[in-house]
Design a protein around this motif. Structure first.
Motif, short mmCIF file in Angstrom:
data_model
loop_
_atom_site.label_atom_id
_atom_site.label_comp_id
_atom_site.label_asym_id
_atom_site.label_seq_id
_atom_site.Cartn_x
_atom_site.Cartn_y
_atom_site.Cartn_z
N GLU A 193 3.47 -3.30 -5.41
CA GLU A 193 2.60 -3.43 -4.25
C GLU A 193 2.40 -2.11 -3.52
O GLU A 193 1.47 -1.97 -2.71
CB GLU A 193 3.15 -4.48 -3.27
N GLU A 194 3.25 -1.11 -3.80
CA GLU A 194 3.10 0.20 -3.17
C GLU A 194 2.26 1.15 -4.01
O GLU A 194 2.05 2.31 -3.63
CB GLU A 194 4.49 0.83 -2.92
N GLY A 195 1.82 0.69 -5.19
CA GLY A 195 1.00 1.52 -6.07
C GLY A 195 1.78 2.40 -6.99
O GLY A 195 1.23 3.36 -7.57
N CYS A 211 -7.13 -2.69 -3.70
CA CYS A 211 -6.30 -3.72 -3.06
C CYS A 211 -5.49 -3.12 -1.91
O CYS A 211 -5.41 -3.70 -0.82
CB CYS A 211 -5.38 -4.36 -4.08
N ARG A 212 -4.90 -1.96 -2.13
CA ARG A 212 -4.10 -1.33 -1.07
C ARG A 212 -4.97 -0.92 0.10
O ARG A 212 -4.55 -0.99 1.26
CB ARG A 212 -3.35 -0.12 -1.62
N LYS A 226 -1.44 -6.96 -0.85
CA LYS A 226 -0.30 -6.63 -1.68
C LYS A 226 -0.46 -7.27 -3.06
O LYS A 226 -0.60 -8.49 -3.19
CB LYS A 226 0.99 -7.12 -1.04
N SER A 262 -5.83 -1.31 -8.28
CA SER A 262 -4.67 -1.12 -7.39
C SER A 262 -5.05 -0.38 -6.11
O SER A 262 -4.71 -0.83 -5.01
CB SER A 262 -3.56 -0.38 -8.13
#
Length: 340
Positions: free
Chosen positions: A337-339, A297-298, A303, A294
């Motif tokens: 997608e924001e973790g 990716c960020r 996303k 995660s």
């Protein structure tokens, strides 16, 4: 010279009904040097001419390989296939493979004859073909006159009986079909040529089209799949693998209204730029997802939504056992997608 083979169940049809009906287990052996020459009176042509009758409903042909040649030069209304000319309501053809070539020159008299031509089976009713293939070469001569056409595996499925079903599953066409005839044909396809169903049902799934096909005069319906009249044809999960049509590689399944790729996705995924990932594992999976996947990716602006059912201390074999038995034993976490 070559000694022609007389087909088993020679000239059996719905009128004479002198079908062959019996189990055949080739045990994986190959019959080589098969040679057949058609005659003017033939109603079916193949290693087995006509297979059917009441006793055939529980019979199976399996584990048989064929190599050889068929010359079709005189018959005018016949069912032509290298394994079976006409398969009438037998239970199953499975694990049968043919590398028998067909040289089709019949019949050069200006009449559009009603032959059905298939690489493996010419015509069938109520029969299942599974895990089988055709890898031979079919040549249709320039002067040949015919009105129906061909199928790389099956020429035609025909049924006017309610409830009668047929399946073509896990089969492969990897042969070559070159049609030089100037006659106007109804169909030409790599898998099933024509489904003439007033009441029956055909299922075509998990098949692969390889090899190549070309035609000087294009049939009315021309491609990988069949045309159909009436009845129901269910086509799903079929593929191409470097299959060429008139020299062009085909990456999309197509055919006369029977193309699964033309149907809308019943549950389309949103095009929102988000990749969705499912991970299944143990506590190491939790660490890998939360501490590495995660954040990485960020950091590159990707996303990703990650769902991960897990159970600590579980081996791969144990996971498979839980999945196969539908055991509800997992904890579940999700990172958006924001973790979070």
């Amino acid at each position: 010279g070559k000694h022609p083979w007389k087909p088993i169940g020679h000239n059996a049809n719905t009128t004479t009904k002198n079908y062959f009906a019996g189990n055949i287990d080739g045990q994986g052996f190959t019959i080589k040097g098969l040679y057949i020459e058609s005659s003017a009176s033939d109603t079916n042509v193949g290693f087995i001419g006509g297979f059917g009758g009441e006793a055939a409903k529980t019979t199976i042909i399996k584990n048989l390989n064929l190599e050889g040649e068929i010359i079709v030069s005189t018959c005018s209304n016949a069912d032509i296939g290298t394994l079976i000319g006409f398969a009438n309501d037998l239970q199953e053809i499975t694990n049968c493979h043919s590398n028998v070539s067909i040289n089709y020159t019949a019949v050069s008299d200006g009449t559009a004859h009603g032959n059905y031509l298939g690489g493996l089976v010419g015509r069938m009713k109520g029969t299942n073909i599974k895990n089988s293939s055709y890898s031979g070469t079919i040549i249709i001569a320039e002067t040949a006159t015919m009105k129906n056409g061909w199928g790389g595996l099956l020429g035609s499925y025909n049924s006017s009986t309610s409830g009668l079903t047929a399946t073509i599953e896990n089969c492969t066409f990897e042969g070559v079909i070159n049609s030089h005839t100037t006659a106007t044909l109804k169909y030409g396809s790599a898998i099933v040529g024509y489904a003439n169903l007033s009441k029956g049902t055909t299922t075509i799934k998990n098949n692969i089209a390889k090899g190549s096909m070309s035609a000087t005069t294009k049939p009315t319906y021309y491609g990988i799949w069949c045309d159909k009249t009436g009845g129901t044809v269910d086509i799903s999960d079929n593929y191409t693998d470097h299959f060429t049509l008139d020299g062009e590689e085909q990456t999309k399944l197509h055919g006369a209204g029977t193309d699964p790729d033309t149907e809308p996705d019943p549950d389309p995924q949103p095009d929102d730029g988000i990749t969705r990932v499912l991970c299944i594992g143990n506590s190491f999976t939790v660490d890998a997802v939360e501490d590495y996947l995660s954040p990485i990716c960020r950091s590159v602006g990707k996303k990703v939504i990650i769902g991960y059912p897990y159970k600590g201390g579980t081996t791969l074999e144990q996971h498979m056992g839980y999945i196969n038995s539908s055991t509800a034993i997992y904890n579940y976490r999700k990172i958006d997608e924001e973790g979070t």
